[in-house]
Design a protein around this motif. Structure first.
Motif, PDB file in Angstrom:
ATOM      1  N   GLU A  21       0.806  -1.231   0.000  1.00 37.90           N
ATOM      2  CA  GLU A  21       0.000   0.000   0.000  1.00 37.90           C
ATOM      3  C   GLU A  21       0.841   1.284   0.000  1.00 37.90           C
ATOM      4  O   GLU A  21       0.521   2.243   0.698  1.00 37.90           O
ATOM      5  CB  GLU A  21      -0.936   0.008   1.224  1.00 37.90           C
ATOM      6  N   THR A  22       1.903   1.330  -0.798  1.00 37.36           N
ATOM      7  CA  THR A  22       2.809   2.486  -0.765  1.00 37.36           C
ATOM      8  C   THR A  22       2.167   3.751  -1.322  1.00 37.36           C
ATOM      9  O   THR A  22       2.308   4.831  -0.750  1.00 37.36           O
ATOM     10  CB  THR A  22       4.102   2.188  -1.541  1.00 37.36           C
ATOM     11  N   GLN A  23       1.450   3.630  -2.451  1.00 37.67           N
ATOM     12  CA  GLN A  23       0.804   4.815  -3.041  1.00 37.67           C
ATOM     13  C   GLN A  23      -0.346   5.298  -2.163  1.00 37.67           C
ATOM     14  O   GLN A  23      -0.556   6.506  -2.018  1.00 37.67           O
ATOM     15  CB  GLN A  23       0.305   4.498  -4.460  1.00 37.67           C
ATOM     16  N   THR A  24      -1.077   4.368  -1.598  1.00 37.35           N
ATOM     17  CA  THR A  24      -2.154   4.735  -0.678  1.00 37.35           C
ATOM     18  C   THR A  24      -1.582   5.497   0.513  1.00 37.35           C
ATOM     19  O   THR A  24      -2.103   6.549   0.910  1.00 37.35           O
ATOM     20  CB  THR A  24      -2.894   3.472  -0.186  1.00 37.35           C
ATOM     21  N   ALA A  25      -0.492   4.987   1.070  1.00 36.97           N
ATOM     22  CA  ALA A  25       0.156   5.657   2.203  1.00 36.97           C
ATOM     23  C   ALA A  25       0.635   7.049   1.808  1.00 36.97           C
ATOM     24  O   ALA A  25       0.516   8.006   2.591  1.00 36.97           O
ATOM     25  CB  ALA A  25       1.332   4.819   2.710  1.00 36.97           C
ATOM     26  N   ASN A  26       1.151   7.201   0.591  1.00 37.93           N
ATOM     27  CA  ASN A  26       1.607   8.521   0.122  1.00 37.93           C
ATOM     28  C   ASN A  26       0.446   9.503   0.027  1.00 37.93           C
ATOM     29  O   ASN A  26       0.594  10.688   0.367  1.00 37.93           O
ATOM     30  CB  ASN A  26       2.298   8.394  -1.242  1.00 37.93           C
ATOM     31  N   ARG A  27      -0.698   9.031  -0.422  1.00 43.71           N
ATOM     32  CA  ARG A  27      -1.875   9.909  -0.509  1.00 43.71           C
ATOM     33  C   ARG A  27      -2.306  10.367   0.888  1.00 43.71           C
ATOM     34  O   ARG A  27      -2.674  11.527   1.083  1.00 43.71           O
ATOM     35  CB  ARG A  27      -3.029   9.193  -1.218  1.00 43.71           C
ATOM     36  N   ILE A  28      -2.281   9.439   1.830  1.00 42.83           N
ATOM     37  CA  ILE A  28      -2.647   9.795   3.205  1.00 42.83           C
ATOM     38  C   ILE A  28      -1.630  10.784   3.781  1.00 42.83           C
ATOM     39  O   ILE A  28      -2.000  11.758   4.457  1.00 42.83           O
ATOM     40  CB  ILE A  28      -2.726   8.520   4.082  1.00 42.83           C
ATOM     41  N   LEU A  29      -0.360  10.562   3.504  1.00 43.09           N
ATOM     42  CA  LEU A  29       0.691  11.459   3.989  1.00 43.09           C
ATOM     43  C   LEU A  29       0.505  12.866   3.440  1.00 43.09           C
ATOM     44  O   LEU A  29       0.624  13.859   4.186  1.00 43.09           O
ATOM     45  CB  LEU A  29       2.063  10.903   3.587  1.00 43.09           C
ATOM     46  N   GLU A  30       0.184  12.978   2.156  1.00 41.91           N
ATOM     47  CA  GLU A  30      -0.059  14.294   1.538  1.00 41.91           C
ATOM     48  C   GLU A  30      -1.238  14.996   2.188  1.00 41.91           C
ATOM     49  O   GLU A  30      -1.233  16.220   2.349  1.00 41.91           O
ATOM     50  CB  GLU A  30      -0.329  14.114   0.034  1.00 41.91           C
ATOM     51  N   PHE A  31      -2.251  14.220   2.562  1.00 42.08           N
ATOM     52  CA  PHE A  31      -3.421  14.804   3.221  1.00 42.08           C
ATOM     53  C   PHE A  31      -3.053  15.363   4.594  1.00 42.08           C
ATOM     54  O   PHE A  31      -3.525  16.445   4.994  1.00 42.08           O
ATOM     55  CB  PHE A  31      -4.522  13.737   3.364  1.00 42.08           C
ATOM     56  N   PHE A  32      -2.197  14.641   5.325  1.00 38.51           N
ATOM     57  CA  PHE A  32      -1.919  15.007   6.721  1.00 38.51           C
ATOM     58  C   PHE A  32      -0.850  16.086   6.892  1.00 38.51           C
ATOM     59  O   PHE A  32      -0.851  16.776   7.916  1.00 38.51           O
ATOM     60  CB  PHE A  32      -1.530  13.765   7.529  1.00 38.51           C
ATOM     61  N   ARG A  33       0.063  16.221   5.954  1.00 39.94           N
ATOM     62  CA  ARG A  33       1.150  17.196   6.149  1.00 39.94           C
ATOM     63  C   ARG A  33       0.635  18.591   6.495  1.00 39.94           C
ATOM     64  O   ARG A  33       1.150  19.222   7.436  1.00 39.94           O
ATOM     65  CB  ARG A  33       2.058  17.237   4.924  1.00 39.94           C
ATOM     66  N   PRO A  34      -0.364  19.124   5.786  1.00 43.39           N
ATOM     67  CA  PRO A  34      -0.864  20.460   6.131  1.00 43.39           C
ATOM     68  C   PRO A  34      -1.546  20.533   7.497  1.00 43.39           C
ATOM     69  O   PRO A  34      -1.777  21.630   8.016  1.00 43.39           O
ATOM     70  CB  PRO A  34      -1.873  20.773   5.008  1.00 43.39           C
ATOM     71  N   LEU A  35      -1.882  19.386   8.072  1.00 40.14           N
ATOM     72  CA  LEU A  35      -2.570  19.363   9.371  1.00 40.14           C
ATOM     73  C   LEU A  35      -1.589  19.483  10.534  1.00 40.14           C
ATOM     74  O   LEU A  35      -1.999  19.602  11.686  1.00 40.14           O
ATOM     75  CB  LEU A  35      -3.392  18.082   9.507  1.00 40.14           C
ATOM     76  N   ASN A  36      -0.300  19.442  10.228  1.00 42.74           N
ATOM     77  CA  ASN A  36       0.767  19.649  11.223  1.00 42.74           C
ATOM     78  C   ASN A  36       0.658  18.752  12.456  1.00 42.74           C
ATOM     79  O   ASN A  36       0.637  19.244  13.601  1.00 42.74           O
ATOM     80  CB  ASN A  36       0.803  21.124  11.661  1.00 42.74           C
ATOM     81  N   PRO A  37       0.612  17.442  12.265  1.00 41.57           N
ATOM     82  CA  PRO A  37       0.665  16.574  13.450  1.00 41.57           C
ATOM     83  C   PRO A  37       2.001  16.734  14.163  1.00 41.57           C
ATOM     84  O   PRO A  37       2.989  17.159  13.561  1.00 41.57           O
ATOM     85  CB  PRO A  37       0.508  15.167  12.867  1.00 41.57           C
ATOM     86  N   ASP A  38       2.028  16.420  15.440  1.00 48.01           N
ATOM     87  CA  ASP A  38       3.258  16.596  16.228  1.00 48.01           C
ATOM     88  C   ASP A  38       4.293  15.512  15.941  1.00 48.01           C
ATOM     89  O   ASP A  38       5.484  15.710  16.172  1.00 48.01           O
ATOM     90  CB  ASP A  38       2.911  16.596  17.727  1.00 48.01           C
ATOM     91  N   LEU A  39       3.836  14.367  15.429  1.00 41.84           N
ATOM     92  CA  LEU A  39       4.753  13.281  15.095  1.00 41.84           C
ATOM     93  C   LEU A  39       4.167  12.480  13.941  1.00 41.84           C
ATOM     94  O   LEU A  39       2.962  12.201  13.924  1.00 41.84           O
ATOM     95  CB  LEU A  39       4.956  12.362  16.311  1.00 41.84           C
ATOM     96  N   ILE A  40       5.014  12.141  12.972  1.00 39.66           N
ATOM     97  CA  ILE A  40       4.614  11.286  11.859  1.00 39.66           C
ATOM     98  C   ILE A  40       5.549  10.081  11.830  1.00 39.66           C
ATOM     99  O   ILE A  40       6.765  10.237  11.805  1.00 39.66           O
ATOM    100  CB  ILE A  40       4.692  12.025  10.502  1.00 39.66           C
TER     101      ILE A  40
END
Length: 371
Positions: A21-40
């Protein structure tokens, strides 16, 4: 179109199967980056992801989990977001479950927890039972080891938005098991010169399905595949195998059933002069709901005005969220997908977009009570 619905449709178009699920994970990562989580945490359990939102004060760590993987089944429902990957489809609703956790992430980015931490886990390989095990075995799991864990699964056949609950076992544990029998080939004109597993195989096929009757609770053994020798008419078979799925509502019953199968197979193999071996795949732990968390889930549903139903018996299918219930108090609940919705794993199934808002609301309601 609502951005979350658009995300769900994109995920639906590009399904990936377990541990790919590498591409799926990349899509999720792109969604979350602007949300500024404290840890990824990336590549957790190989292809998984975790996003941590920290509160203002110390407190409990809550984990909300969804699944990344699709199925190796053709998507047969024609739509503007039909799967673009031949032979693969999000036919269990994991695209919707991911979208719900993304919606929860949006809310957390605007409203950090008052205390503790919230972990949003995107777990790989749920369908094969390998994903939860891989995440828990990752040394970085200690950074997100939760005090409480929650997950939901959409359930066709139940009214739309209905919350399906149970204390104790919610879904069965199961395992795929294969017995390998090894004898000795010979010319089919002289079978007495070899050791053919045919009789042992026939005896196992007759006797193994009776073993679950000895369990104290629900247990089931389903034979799924048998193989003997090869299509060579001049040869008496020297090898055979028998594959089955074992399931039970209690982990001890499941473990005992596995041992009974081994004992029976060893005895029959010995009497026939055969060597015997065992292999296991798709191992799912029993999903056990913590009774003290029941009230939190119930209140979240009532606050949203959603109907509730108590399922009298556990589901016979398995969910690898069960492993989390061995780590901390956990709770898995159902979210009705509509009484006329195609069943999970059917080619015409498509996650109902209307469930996204209800799923986010449920998790937010649970989270709010534990702050």
């Amino acid at each position: 179109m609502n951005p979350l619905i658009q995300l769900r449709h994109t995920l639906h178009q590009f399904p990936e199967t377990a541990l790919e699920e590498t591409q799926t994970a990349n899509r999720i990562l792109e969604f979350f980056r602007p949300l500024n989580p404290d840890l990824i945490l990336e590549k957790l359990g190989r292809t998984g992801l975790a996003f941590v939102f920290k509160g203002k004060k110390p407190g409990k760590r809550l984990l909300f989990r969804c699944e990344l993987d699709g199925l190796p089944i053709e998507d047969l429902k024609e739509s503007d977001h039909q799967s673009q990957i031949p032979g693969k489809g999000h036919l269990c609703g994991h695209d919707g479950h991911m979208t719900i956790i993304c919606g929860l992430g949006e809310k957390l980015s605007q409203n950090r927890p008052e205390s503790g931490e919230v972990v949003l886990l995107f777990q790989p390989a749920e369908e094969t039972g390998d994903g939860a095990r891989a995440v828990l075995a990752d040394e970085r799991f200690e950074q997100i080891r939760p005090d409480f864990a929650f997950a939901l699964h959409n359930l066709p056949g139940y009214p739309l938005h209905q919350i399906v609950m149970r204390k104790g076992t919610f879904a069965a544990g199961s395992t795929g098991m294969t017995i390998m029998l090894t004898g000795k080939t010979s010319h089919s004109a002289h079978p007495e010169a070899g050791i053919n597993p045919a009789q042992a195989l026939a005896q196992l096929i007759q006797e193994l399905p009776k073993l679950p009757q000895e369990a104290t609770g629900f247990a089931l053994l389903t034979l799924i595949h048998a193989e003997l020798g090869s299509l060579a008419f001049g040869t008496s078979a020297g090898k055979g195998s028998l594959s089955m799925t074992l399931r039970a509502f209690d982990q001890q019953d499941l473990d005992e059933l596995i041992e009974k199968v081994k004992f029976k197979a060893n005895g029959i193999a010995e009497s026939e002069g055969l060597k015997v071996g065992f292999s296991f795949v798709e191992q799912f732990a029993v999903s056990v709901n913590d009774s003290e968390l029941y009230a939190l889930v119930e209140k979240a549903a009532k606050d949203l005005g959603l109907s509730l139903t108590e399922k009298p018996d556990p589901f016979r299918w398995s969910e690898d969220f069960g492993l989390f219930s061995q780590v901390c108090p956990s709770f898995l609940f159902g979210l009705g997908a509509g009484e006329n919705c195609p069943q999970l794993h059917e080619g015409t199934y498509d996650f109902p977009d209307e469930l996204i808002e209800a799923g986010v609301g449920m998790f937010w309601g649970i989270l709010s009570q534990l702050q």
